[in-house]
Design a protein around this motif. Structure first.
Motif, PDB file in Angstrom:
ATOM      1  N   ARG A  34       0.833  -1.208   0.000  1.00 49.57           N
ATOM      2  CA  ARG A  34       0.000   0.000   0.000  1.00 49.57           C
ATOM      3  C   ARG A  34       0.867   1.258   0.000  1.00 49.57           C
ATOM      4  O   ARG A  34       0.514   2.255  -0.635  1.00 49.57           O
ATOM      5  CB  ARG A  34      -0.948  -0.009   1.205  1.00 49.57           C
ATOM      6  CG  ARG A  34      -2.026  -1.055   1.045  1.00 49.57           C
ATOM      7  CD  ARG A  34      -3.019  -1.030   2.176  1.00 49.57           C
ATOM      8  NE  ARG A  34      -4.077  -2.011   1.943  1.00 49.57           N
ATOM      9  CZ  ARG A  34      -5.096  -2.209   2.766  1.00 49.57           C
ATOM     10  NH1 ARG A  34      -5.197  -1.496   3.876  1.00 49.57           N
ATOM     11  NH2 ARG A  34      -6.002  -3.103   2.487  1.00 49.57           N
ATOM     12  N   TYR A  35       1.963   1.202   0.708  1.00 47.87           N
ATOM     13  CA  TYR A  35       2.863   2.362   0.729  1.00 47.87           C
ATOM     14  C   TYR A  35       3.431   2.606  -0.669  1.00 47.87           C
ATOM     15  O   TYR A  35       3.449   3.743  -1.158  1.00 47.87           O
ATOM     16  CB  TYR A  35       3.992   2.114   1.729  1.00 47.87           C
ATOM     17  CG  TYR A  35       4.803   3.347   2.030  1.00 47.87           C
ATOM     18  CD1 TYR A  35       4.344   4.296   2.934  1.00 47.87           C
ATOM     19  CD2 TYR A  35       6.024   3.573   1.402  1.00 47.87           C
ATOM     20  CE1 TYR A  35       5.069   5.429   3.216  1.00 47.87           C
ATOM     21  CE2 TYR A  35       6.766   4.705   1.674  1.00 47.87           C
ATOM     22  CZ  TYR A  35       6.287   5.625   2.585  1.00 47.87           C
ATOM     23  OH  TYR A  35       7.013   6.758   2.856  1.00 47.87           O
ATOM     24  N   LEU A  37       2.132   1.730  -3.491  1.00 48.91           N
ATOM     25  CA  LEU A  37       1.060   2.232  -4.358  1.00 48.91           C
ATOM     26  C   LEU A  37       0.819   3.720  -4.109  1.00 48.91           C
ATOM     27  O   LEU A  37       0.614   4.487  -5.041  1.00 48.91           O
ATOM     28  CB  LEU A  37      -0.237   1.450  -4.113  1.00 48.91           C
ATOM     29  CG  LEU A  37      -0.261   0.021  -4.665  1.00 48.91           C
ATOM     30  CD1 LEU A  37      -1.495  -0.719  -4.154  1.00 48.91           C
ATOM     31  CD2 LEU A  37      -0.232   0.015  -6.190  1.00 48.91           C
ATOM     32  N   ALA A  38       0.853   4.120  -2.853  1.00 47.54           N
ATOM     33  CA  ALA A  38       0.595   5.519  -2.505  1.00 47.54           C
ATOM     34  C   ALA A  38       1.630   6.447  -3.147  1.00 47.54           C
ATOM     35  O   ALA A  38       1.293   7.520  -3.631  1.00 47.54           O
ATOM     36  CB  ALA A  38       0.596   5.704  -0.990  1.00 47.54           C
TER      37      ALA A  38
END
Lengths: 175, 148
Positions: A34-35, A37-38
């Protein structure tokens, strides 16, 4: 230069003081994914275990900048009512002094020295201390600079990174 | 990787390939929720503009560090490594910005048998404002085992 705000706040005595040590929860593949992707960094070594095994670190790792988040947000997981009006509870680099939150804080700058990446399954511990404090008259009033130096280690005691953070505090303006 | 860059390949004054990034409100939301950061200047437009006098919601400054990590880790390749990164927050990165992340080699040296280059860095927005100037030290592999 008028009266010293640092003196008024009585903060000078905190130079050299250790900051609280925290250990984060185990870093999950999901956290890293998720990091990545962010920040829109789609290198397969952050997403794909097979690609990561063949890559330079030999396993799934986080983008290097993740290290300071790997400890979680100490003191930051609070209910809405407990959070300040601006949504902040605590922030890395903001010292926990008396009257800290009477000032508004922004990040001035930071320096990260990298030794090893964070791997999936790691538990990261931070220790640190306040290394410098100064003040000056800015365009819109007093500014206080607080510099802290943090060290991040994994569960094996290996140093992952050193992180020097300078925060700038100014008296809050009501609007 | 076939296109590994080596210490011997680079010269002072050389610029490295630019990484283009675009900040969107969606990226900001992803970042805030994954690191659990609830500072309203990053997501609450009325709060950011009316209460804090900002032009828009603003990206967390740390994202600039992540952009540099991507720029330099990709450039350093499999055998190189980003060793040190320092950044200064000068101007906010806001949604809609198109950011050119780049760097220039300002020095190179060999220390204890390892090759290092020092870079000056910039993240320039579409108005050519360097939002987050920085510096970095990147280790690059040596072609031969020359003594320093």
């Amino acid at each position: 230069m008028g009266e010293s705000l640092l003196d008024k706040l009585g903060w000078r005595k905190y130079i050299g003081q250790e900051t609280p040590s925290y250990t984060g929860e185990t870093v999950l593949a999901r956290d890293i994914r998720r990091y990545a992707l962010a920040i829109d960094d789609l290198n397969p070594i952050y997403f794909d275990e097979n690609a990561a095994k063949k890559g330079k670190y030999g396993g799934l790792t986080a983008p290097l900048g993740y290290v300071s988040w790997a400890i979680g947000v100490p003191g930051g997981e609070k209910s809405v009512k407990e959070l300040g009006e601006d949504g902040l509870a605590t922030f890395v680099g903001v010292p926990e002094f008396p009257n800290t939150w009477e000032l508004g804080w922004v990040r001035g700058g930071e320096e990260l020295e990298f030794f090893k990446p964070v791997y999936v399954g790691d538990q990261v511990t931070v220790t640190g201390n306040i290394v410098d404090m100064s003040e000056k008259d800015g365009r819109s009033g007093k500014m206080i600079f607080v510099t802290s130096l943090f060290t991040y280690k994994n569960q094996k005691g290996e140093t992952l990174a050193k992180h020097r953070v300078t925060m700038i505090a100014t008296p809050r303006k009501e609007s | 990787m076939n296109n590994q860059i080596f210490y011997e390949d680079v010269v002072e004054g050389q610029e490295i390939p630019v990484l283009e990034k675009q900040v969107t409100t969606v990226n900001i939301l992803m970042y805030l929720s994954t690191v659990w950061l609830m500072d309203r200047i990053h997501f609450d437009y009325p709060f950011a503009t009316q209460r804090r006098g900002l032009p828009n919601v603003v990206a967390p400054g740390n994202m600039a560090g992540d952009y540099y990590v991507q720029l330099l880790s990709d450039w350093a390749g499999e055998r190189g490594e980003l060793r040190k990164l320092s950044i200064q927050f000068r101007s906010f990165m806001t949604p809609g910005d198109i950011l050119a992340c780049g760097g220039k080699i300002i020095s190179k040296y060999i220390q204890e048998g390892k090759g290092y280059v020092e870079l000056e860095l910039w993240i320039k927005n579409q108005n050519n404002i360097n939002c987050v100037p920085g510096k970095a030290i990147v280790e690059l592999p040596l072609k031969g085992l020359k003594k320093a």
